[in-house]
Enzyme design. Structure first.
Site, mmCIF file in Angstrom:
data_model
loop_
_atom_site.group_PDB
_atom_site.id
_atom_site.type_symbol
_atom_site.label_atom_id
_atom_site.label_comp_id
_atom_site.label_asym_id
_atom_site.label_seq_id
_atom_site.Cartn_x
_atom_site.Cartn_y
_atom_site.Cartn_z
ATOM 1 N N ARG A 103 1.172 -1.074 0.424
ATOM 2 C CA ARG A 103 0.156 0.153 -0.022
ATOM 3 C C ARG A 103 1.170 1.218 0.364
ATOM 4 O O ARG A 103 1.873 1.513 1.035
ATOM 5 C CB ARG A 103 -1.209 -0.147 1.068
ATOM 6 C CG ARG A 103 -1.222 1.480 1.141
ATOM 7 C CD ARG A 103 -2.638 1.476 2.707
ATOM 8 N NE ARG A 103 -3.585 0.700 1.841
ATOM 9 C CZ ARG A 103 -5.537 0.331 2.438
ATOM 10 N NH1 ARG A 103 -5.914 0.705 3.431
ATOM 11 N NH2 ARG A 103 -6.200 0.170 1.983
ATOM 12 N N HIS A 130 -7.689 1.379 -6.571
ATOM 13 C CA HIS A 130 -6.994 0.111 -4.643
ATOM 14 C C HIS A 130 -8.153 -1.126 -6.056
ATOM 15 O O HIS A 130 -9.596 -1.310 -5.725
ATOM 16 C CB HIS A 130 -7.688 1.098 -4.345
ATOM 17 C CG HIS A 130 -8.717 0.210 -3.059
ATOM 18 N ND1 HIS A 130 -7.808 -0.856 -2.729
ATOM 19 C CD2 HIS A 130 -9.131 0.493 -1.550
ATOM 20 C CE1 HIS A 130 -7.526 -1.380 -1.343
ATOM 21 N NE2 HIS A 130 -8.591 -0.280 -0.791
ATOM 22 N N GLN A 133 -9.918 -3.581 -3.356
ATOM 23 C CA GLN A 133 -11.717 -3.405 -2.933
ATOM 24 C C GLN A 133 -12.407 -3.684 -4.134
ATOM 25 O O GLN A 133 -13.183 -3.636 -3.707
ATOM 26 C CB GLN A 133 -11.012 -1.745 -2.721
ATOM 27 C CG GLN A 133 -12.505 -1.223 -2.392
ATOM 28 C CD GLN A 133 -13.358 -1.776 -1.338
ATOM 29 O OE1 GLN A 133 -12.606 -1.915 -0.326
ATOM 30 N NE2 GLN A 133 -14.162 -2.603 -1.157
ATOM 31 N N CYS A 265 -16.809 1.731 0.536
ATOM 32 C CA CYS A 265 -15.396 0.989 0.707
ATOM 33 C C CYS A 265 -14.790 1.245 2.220
ATOM 34 O O CYS A 265 -14.679 -0.183 2.459
ATOM 35 C CB CYS A 265 -14.233 1.138 -0.748
ATOM 36 S SG CYS A 265 -13.710 3.032 0.386
ATOM 37 N N ARG A 293 -13.473 -9.045 0.998
ATOM 38 C CA ARG A 293 -12.438 -8.519 0.558
ATOM 39 C C ARG A 293 -11.890 -9.512 1.104
ATOM 40 O O ARG A 293 -10.878 -9.636 0.958
ATOM 41 C CB ARG A 293 -11.909 -6.653 2.360
ATOM 42 C CG ARG A 293 -12.163 -5.929 1.794
ATOM 43 C CD ARG A 293 -12.146 -5.838 0.091
ATOM 44 N NE ARG A 293 -10.365 -4.757 -0.124
ATOM 45 C CZ ARG A 293 -9.680 -4.681 0.296
ATOM 46 N NH1 ARG A 293 -9.879 -2.893 1.203
ATOM 47 N NH2 ARG A 293 -8.148 -4.318 0.349
#
Ligand code: CP
Ligand code: NVA
Length: 308
Positions: A103, A130, A133, A265, A293
């Site tokens: 990340r 992202h 996600q 999210c 997730r």
């Protein structure tokens, strides 16, 4: 599939395959018998330049449930791009572990890692996108509307220029969905990004408006994200003023079709981009979305590192 840096890098068939594996692993888990140890003796290195709840826990738990291990590397320990060049870090880690997820702020660090890495590199969120996600969001949409999402409409209300908006626009193109962004002037999806998505998915209906009510009128799903992404904290006051008309609240939801669901999210800033009564209300699928997730990350890891 070698790496997973963006939705746009992958074909619809590749994405569908990851989703199919994710659903299969979720069913196995829900049946109570658990998953086979697909990732036994495999280790994932996880590098975080920014905070995380869902991404960190879902990847670590996914590795555990598939029989593998994960090592958390905080940025103040490893200094990706500061203490050590991404290329060097990738070469070192490739001799010790079997996958790298990171990340980061600058997306370039991910492409630098992947450029030399013989082991999979996964984008766990960058300033640009992202995609992990978005994979979980596809599961949530499929849970609601079935496997064929073509012709469904997602209305994204808020910061159309951020990482989530880009990944969802790319996902919508890959799955044949319509994607409508309602954002304040200056916060639309970048035209170059829109052009790129349209060149990959020429039949896609990708629209931008400044009017939230126009965006949600025919929407099957409303989606929002924070108005102030990680790294934009110095712009918080201005953004909160500017984005106020883009809140998902019951008044806006009332203008959407009755069957429309609401996604976020997370983390959510309650009372800003979404109100308590919406996030806790009957249209919200926000918490099943967060739980997906785990399943989406399992499917991705099983494909990238487990030969599925
Ligand atoms: N949605 C999401 O990525 O959450 P975290 O930032 O907590 O990982
Ligand atoms: N756009 C948000 C997403 C958080 C999961 C951010 O980058 O902070």
């Amino acid at each position: 599939m070698n790496h997973f840096l963006s939705i746009a890098d992958h074909s619809t068939d590749e994405l569908r395959h990851v989703l199919d594996v994710s659903f299969r692993l979720r069913s196995e888990r829900e049946s109570g018998r658990g998953n086979d140890p697909i990732l036994a003796h495999k280790t994932l290195a996880m590098i975080f330049e920014k905070p995380s709840l869902r991404t960190r826990v879902s990847f670590q738990q996914a590795m555990i449930e598939l029989g593998g291990h994960a090592i958390m590397l905080r940025d103040d320990e490893v200094g990706l791009g500061r203490r050590e060049a991404p290329q060097d870090m990738a070469r070192v880690l490739a001799g010790m572990v079997h996958g790298i997820m990171a990340r980061v702020f600058e997306h370039q660090k991910l492409t630098d890692l992947a450029a030399v890495s013989p082991i999979p590199v996964i984008n766990a969120l960058s300033d640009l996108s992202h995609p992990c996600q978005a994979l979980a969001d596809a599961m949530t949409l499929i849970d609601e509307f079935g496997r064929d999402l073509s012709g469904k409409t997602m209305a994204y209300i808020g910061d159309g220029s951020n990482n989530m908006a880009l990944s969802l626009a790319e996902l919508s193109g890959k799955l044949g969905m319509n994607f409508i962004i309602a954002a304040p002037p200056g916060y639309e999806l970048e035209q170059a990004a829109a052009d790129r998505i349209m060149s990959h998915s020429p039949n896609m209906n990708l629209e931008m408006t400044h009017e939230p009510a126009d965006a949600v009128r025919y929407a099957d799903a409303l989606y929002t994200d924070t108005w102030v992404s990680m790294g934009q904290e110095s712009e918080a006051d201005r953004r909160k003023r500017l984005f106020q008309p883009y809140q998902i609240n019951n008044d806006l939801l009332a203008t959407a079709p009755d069957h429309a669901i609401v996604l976020h999210c997370l983390p959510a800033y309650r009372g800003l981009e979404i109100t308590d009564d919406v996030i806790d209300g009957p249209a919200s699928r926000v918490f099943p979305q967060a739980h997906n997730r785990l399943h989406a990350q399992k499917g991705l890891l099983a494909v990238l590192m487990g030969g599925q």
